[in-house]
Design an enzyme around this catalytic site. Structure first.
Site: not given
Length: 546
Positions: A130, A138, A288
């Site tokens: 993905l 992922v 982040d």
């Protein structure tokens, strides 16, 4: 260095030179041997003369690969090290690399799950990733146990040796910075690399990221402001993480958010509140929060909710740092620069012998022009940056937790003003900060602290008489021990004095006897007896030193 390290270092230096980055080194620092070495081994013209220095640095780091890209991203947050035009270019670095073979990811998942095939745990596993980044990629699937959609994050195979090899070279280059740059020692390049190494190694441990996500999810459970996807910890390991798949609108897609009817003002204000809630209420913040890690739920656009992912990097502040930070913000916006200077000294961020008057004047000189703008246009992140840069001139130690916080605040501001340009961060944050400070000081805070400590003291109350008795008895024994040590030291001092005296006499007799033996042979046995006596006295003195 191994042959492989030499080849890699040669490639790195040639890459830097091809982008003209030797321009960073003053000519006076390039000695004749270095210049000869540069033109004989690394003859390489600047092929990008039409580009500015910051852009050339960014392109060079991108060419060197993932480890250097992430290093550049980390450096972009250290705006105390670089001028704005370079830091802005480093912030544009994209951590996007080609995906690795999905079959390798599948093999890693099977290894993490005890050797069983992927089909034993997951349905609809997609061999095509993905998303892919420098550290991990992922894949999507469904849990066989309950049919829920999940994403499986897998660390790149064999990434650790690559990271370790490049880190060794980055350390080598960092050690050269103080020799080549006039301000190199102040930049503390080795400490910067060490900070980067810790961050990078932490990102390689997905169990750490899983724990961070679980903590953040618990902190914002049932909150309308932020949603953190569920982590399925039974499936997680150091190299693999499984969490709920989410569907949302990327926070950077303003057009899609507006099309969905999102309340942009409320969304922007909630971003600020989420940040300050994490920092001051929870002492645990997602560090982040760039736009790629933030989505907005499709549901209830009139009451919008953020969705946060990728919790690999988090920060925390202790109680003292939180109080000093909150008071700094309020003092700054009240233009109380004396208070700002005193807070920096009291917190230990600058040395205790700092001249407060000079520090106050430096802060005023740098920060007062900021207030020429309306409050709604003032950047919290740049306020912190100005304070840190000024404090660094007064030997402020690097505070990693504050660097992370300042970076995160810049992200939050950037996103908030992209969503709603009229966002007034000060108006949104000031009530929160004042309420938090009020809650931390005064009678209510004291009462709460006493209530928290009361069970401990009630439990310890019966032990107090015995503890007092033991302390007095130990004090008595301690005094005896001190007296004994003092007597022994005195005896040793006397013994040492006697020893030095005897050694001196022995050496004198020995030298006198030797002199007479050579120059006065008519004296017969007298020189010999003097020498023997000298040796005996010297040996007695030597034994006293034992």
């Amino acid at each position: 260095m191994t042959p492989g390290e030499v080849r890699r270092l040669y490639f790195i230096i040639r890459t830097f030179l091809s982008y003209g980055l030797d321009e960073l080194i003053p000519r006076m620092r390039l000695t004749l041997p270095l210049r000869l070495w540069r033109y004989s081994l690394f003859w390489m013209p600047n092929r990008h003369k039409d580009k500015l220095l910051g852009e050339r640095l960014r392109l060079a780091l991108q060419e060197l690969g993932p480890v250097w890209i992430k290093f550049g991203q980390m450096l972009s947050t250290r705006r105390d090290l670089f001028p704005p035009q370079i830091a802005d270019q480093l912030a544009l670095l994209q951590d996007k690399v080609a995906p690795f073979d999905g079959r390798l990811a599948k093999a890693q998942i099977e290894e993490a799950m005890g050797g069983l095939p992927v089909d034993a745990w997951f349905d609809d596993f997609d061999i095509q990733p993905l998303a892919s980044a420098s550290i991990a990629q992922v894949h999507t699937a469904r849990l066989k146990s309950n049919g829920k959609e999940v994403v499986i994050k897998v660390i790149r195979p064999d990434i650790l040796p690559v990271i370790q090899a490049d880190l060794k070279l980055i350390y080598r280059l960092a050690r050269w910075v103080p020799r080549l740059l006039p301000d190199g020692r102040r930049l503390r390049p080795t400490e910067v690399v060490r900070e980067y190494e810790k961050t990078l190694i932490d990102e390689l441990n997905l169990l750490r990221e899983s724990a961070n996500a679980i903590q953040l999810r618990r902190n914002f459970e049932n909150s309308p402001m932020l949603y953190i996807p569920e982590v399925y910890s039974d499936y997680c390991s150091q190299n693999m993480m499984v969490m709920e798949r989410i569907y949302g609108i990327p926070v950077s897609d303003v057009a899609a958010l507006e099309k969905n009817g999102t309340n942009m003002k409320l969304l922007a204000e909630r971003g600020v509140k989420v940040f300050f809630t994490q920092v001051f209420r929870d002492s645990f913040f997602h560090a982040d929060m760039h736009p790629g890690n933030i989505f907005v739920s499709h549901e209830h656009p009139e009451n919008p909710q953020y969705i946060g992912i990728d919790c690999g990097i988090v920060g925390s502040l202790n109680k003292e740092d939180k109080r000093y930070l909150a008071e700094n913000f309020i003092a700054f916006f009240n233009r109380d620069y004396r208070k700002v200077a005193e807070l920096h000294v009291d917190s230990g961020w600058v040395p205790p012998d700092t001249n407060v008057e000079d520090f106050e004047f430096a802060i005023r000189t740098v920060c007062e022009p900021i207030f020429e703008k309306p409050l709604a246009e003032i950047s919290f992140g740049h306020v912190l940056l100005n304070l840190f840069n000024t404090a660094r001139r007064f030997n402020m130690e690097v505070q990693p937790q504050l660097v992370l916080l300042q970076k995160t605040l810049l992200y939050v501001e950037g996103v908030g003003r992209q969503l709603y340009p009229q966002l007034d961060l000060w108006k949104t944050a000031k009530p929160f900060l004042e309420s938090w400070i009020k809650d931390q000081v005064g009678i209510p805070a004291l009462t709460r602290a006493l209530k928290e400590k009361a069970p401990f003291w009630v439990e310890k109350m019966p032990e107090i008489p015995e503890l007092v008795y033991d302390s007095l008895r130990q004090g008595k024994y301690l005094q005896h021990s001190v007296d004994k040590i003092a007597r022994e030291l005195q005896v040793n001092h006397v013994r040492q004095s006697q020893s030095r005296y005897l050694l001196g006499i022995g050496a004198t007799l020995l030298l006198s006897g030797s002199f007479l033996l050579v120059n006065r042979p008519e004296w017969g046995l007298m020189p010999g007896w003097l020498m023997v006596g000298g040796v005996v006295v010297w040996l007695v003195g030597w034994r006293k030193t034992r």
